[in-house]
Design an enzyme around this catalytic site. Structure first.
Site: not given
Length: 136
Positions: A48-52
């Site tokens: 979690e916390g990734c744009a991808s």
């Protein structure tokens, strides 16, 4: 404290004057990374916390840390390859001691990644550290 594999990346980056060339090298590293099996792309391995979309799967062998990962974005997949070079094959007790921001700064990544990519990179580092701490 960086591994030999990471030091080789640092050396390779030192020969590349332009960020575009370094960027291309990171993408090529991502292309060379074996894909993670779909069966391992589950909520428990998703970062979690990734744009991808990003998945990291730890593989603990005795007291040695390894992980495999994948992403739907080529630059992020390349960043996973960079992190694998930094962390894979370290003793579990050493993973938390790696100063990832300082090591990654040696590559000049801080200045050239978008804030979303930087946040995602931090999230991946935290997930790696969490997996290693959990295994200790």
């Amino acid at each position: 404290m960086a591994s030999q594999a990471f030091e080789e990346i640092v050396d390779d980056f030192a020969f590349l004057d332009e960020w575009e060339d370094r960027y291309a090298m990171v993408i090529d590293m991502g292309k060379a990374l074996p894909p993670l099996e779909d069966a391992l792309k589950v909520p428990s391995t998703k970062v979690e916390g990734c744009a991808s979309q990003v998945w990291l799967h730890p593989e603990i062998d005795g007291q040695t840390f390894r992980f495999r990962g994948d992403s739907d974005a080529m630059i992020v997949k390349g960043l996973i390859a960079v992190l694998a070079a930094l962390y894979n094959d370290l003793p579990l007790s050493e993973v938390g001691k790696v100063d990832a921001p300082a090591e990654l700064a040696r590559l000049g990544l801080n200045e050239h990644l978008s804030s979303q990519r930087s946040n995602g990179l931090r999230a991946m580092v935290e997930r790696i550290r969490h997996h290693a701490a959990e295994a200790v």
